[in-house]
Design a protein around this motif. Structure first.
Motif, short mmCIF file in Angstrom:
data_model
loop_
_atom_site.label_atom_id
_atom_site.label_comp_id
_atom_site.label_asym_id
_atom_site.label_seq_id
_atom_site.Cartn_x
_atom_site.Cartn_y
_atom_site.Cartn_z
N THR A 111 0.83 -1.21 0.00
CA THR A 111 0.00 0.00 0.00
C THR A 111 0.86 1.26 0.00
O THR A 111 0.41 2.31 -0.41
CB THR A 111 -0.93 0.02 1.22
OG1 THR A 111 -0.15 -0.24 2.38
CG2 THR A 111 -2.00 -1.04 1.09
N SER A 112 2.11 1.15 0.46
CA SER A 112 2.99 2.32 0.52
C SER A 112 4.41 1.91 0.19
O SER A 112 4.93 0.98 0.77
CB SER A 112 2.91 2.92 1.94
OG SER A 112 3.93 3.88 2.09
N ASP A 179 -4.38 2.91 -8.39
CA ASP A 179 -5.14 1.72 -8.00
C ASP A 179 -4.79 0.58 -8.96
O ASP A 179 -5.00 0.71 -10.17
CB ASP A 179 -6.64 2.00 -8.03
CG ASP A 179 -7.03 3.05 -7.00
OD1 ASP A 179 -6.47 3.00 -5.89
OD2 ASP A 179 -7.87 3.91 -7.31
N VAL A 197 -6.23 -2.45 -5.49
CA VAL A 197 -5.56 -2.04 -4.26
C VAL A 197 -4.79 -0.75 -4.57
O VAL A 197 -4.14 -0.65 -5.61
CB VAL A 197 -4.60 -3.13 -3.75
CG1 VAL A 197 -3.96 -2.69 -2.43
CG2 VAL A 197 -5.31 -4.45 -3.58
N HIS A 198 -4.87 0.22 -3.66
CA HIS A 198 -4.19 1.49 -3.88
C HIS A 198 -2.73 1.40 -3.44
O HIS A 198 -2.44 0.97 -2.33
CB HIS A 198 -4.89 2.62 -3.11
CG HIS A 198 -4.31 3.97 -3.41
ND1 HIS A 198 -4.54 4.63 -4.59
CD2 HIS A 198 -3.48 4.76 -2.69
CE1 HIS A 198 -3.89 5.78 -4.58
NE2 HIS A 198 -3.24 5.89 -3.44
N LEU A 199 -1.84 1.78 -4.35
CA LEU A 199 -0.42 1.87 -4.02
C LEU A 199 -0.04 3.35 -3.98
O LEU A 199 -0.35 4.09 -4.90
CB LEU A 199 0.43 1.12 -5.05
CG LEU A 199 1.96 1.11 -4.84
CD1 LEU A 199 2.54 -0.20 -5.38
CD2 LEU A 199 2.65 2.29 -5.50
N GLU A 200 0.59 3.75 -2.89
CA GLU A 200 1.00 5.14 -2.73
C GLU A 200 2.52 5.21 -2.74
O GLU A 200 3.19 4.55 -1.94
CB GLU A 200 0.46 5.67 -1.39
CG GLU A 200 0.68 7.15 -1.16
CD GLU A 200 -0.25 8.03 -2.00
OE1 GLU A 200 -1.40 7.61 -2.25
OE2 GLU A 200 0.20 9.11 -2.43
#
Ligand SMILES: *[C@@H]1O[C@H](CO)[C@@H](O)[C@H](O)[C@H]1NC(C)=O
Length: 240
Positions: A111-112, A179, A197-200
């Motif tokens: 996610t990060s 996303d 899934v959101h990747l930041e």
């Protein structure tokens, strides 16, 4: 060649080598997949992984269910012995192709990720037969195999392994925030998409590091003050 069987996973694999004659038949079944051959029926018995889901009849074996692992070649060998038996070994083969559409894959996405690092995204699907190939989407746009020739993805550096479903982004830049979802497809039934899934992509956390150092300095100062205080009150001096 025998093709089976998404909705009725039971199947009978015929043994063409079995032609009734007088005498006693000795029947053996082998399963060949790639370079491995497993003898799974002999002495009138199935071996362990097969006995719960297969039944024997002289003219073939019946599976109550098959999965993609059962794709392969089934070899039946029949030897007639005893009085009247020809003593001749007869052999027949069946190629079984199990066809199952992919189920909904699961995307594992960090996610990060700190900018400059590597991000590994995986896509998992275990039912499809033949095994599916994989594609990735970012913000609902299909990610091309080569980002550099694409208007939308040329600021990204990544590789996609369509066989394993692994998407490797290296190095991660701020353009990689988005996303992500993956799609599994094997030309049986419809392609299946995972949840997004959101990747930041995050900057190195300078503020966090500064805060940690300040906290550490405060703790050290308090400890030093405590020791000085104890000394000044004579807690460490000898009572004698
Ligand atoms: C790629 O980077 C350039 C330069 O920073 C920028 O102008 C452009 O908008 C970026 N393209 C995309 C698709 O983000």
């Amino acid at each position: 060649m025998l093709i089976c069987c998404c909705f009725f996973p039971a199947i009978e694999i015929p043994c063409a080598a079995y032609v009734s004659q007088s005498g006693t038949p000795r029947v053996e079944w082998k399963f060949e997949k790639g370079s491995s051959i497993v003898l799974f029926y002999y002495d009138s018995k199935f071996t362990d992984p097969y006995q719960d889901r297969a039944t024997y009849t002289p003219t073939g074996i019946r599976f109550t269910s098959v999965t993609r692992k059962d794709t392969g070649k089934y070899i039946c060998e029949v030897l007639w012995t005893g009085s009247g038996g020809s003593g001749q070994l007869r052999k027949s083969e069946v190629d079984l192709i199990v066809q199952v559409p992919p189920s909904k894959p699961i995307a594992k996405v960090p996610t990060s990720v700190t900018i400059g690092n590597k991000a590994v995204l995986t896509c998992m699907e275990t039912d499809g037969s033949p095994p599916p190939t994989f594609q990735w989407y970012r913000d609902n746009v299909l990610m091309p195999p080569n980002p550099k020739i694409s208007e939308k993805f040329r600021n990204s550096s990544y590789t996609i392994d369509t066989k394993t479903g692994v998407l490797t982004i290296e190095p991660v830049t701020s353009f990689d925030t988005g996303d992500y979802f993956c799609e599994a497809q094997n030309n049986i039934g419809t392609a299946q998409k995972s949840e997004a899934v959101h990747l930041e992509a995050t900057e190195v956390n300078v503020g966090g590091i500064v805060a940690a150092v300040v906290v550490l300095l405060i703790v050290l100062a308090l400890v030093a003050f405590g020791i000085w205080f104890a000394y000044s009150r004579g807690f460490f001096s000898s009572k004698y």
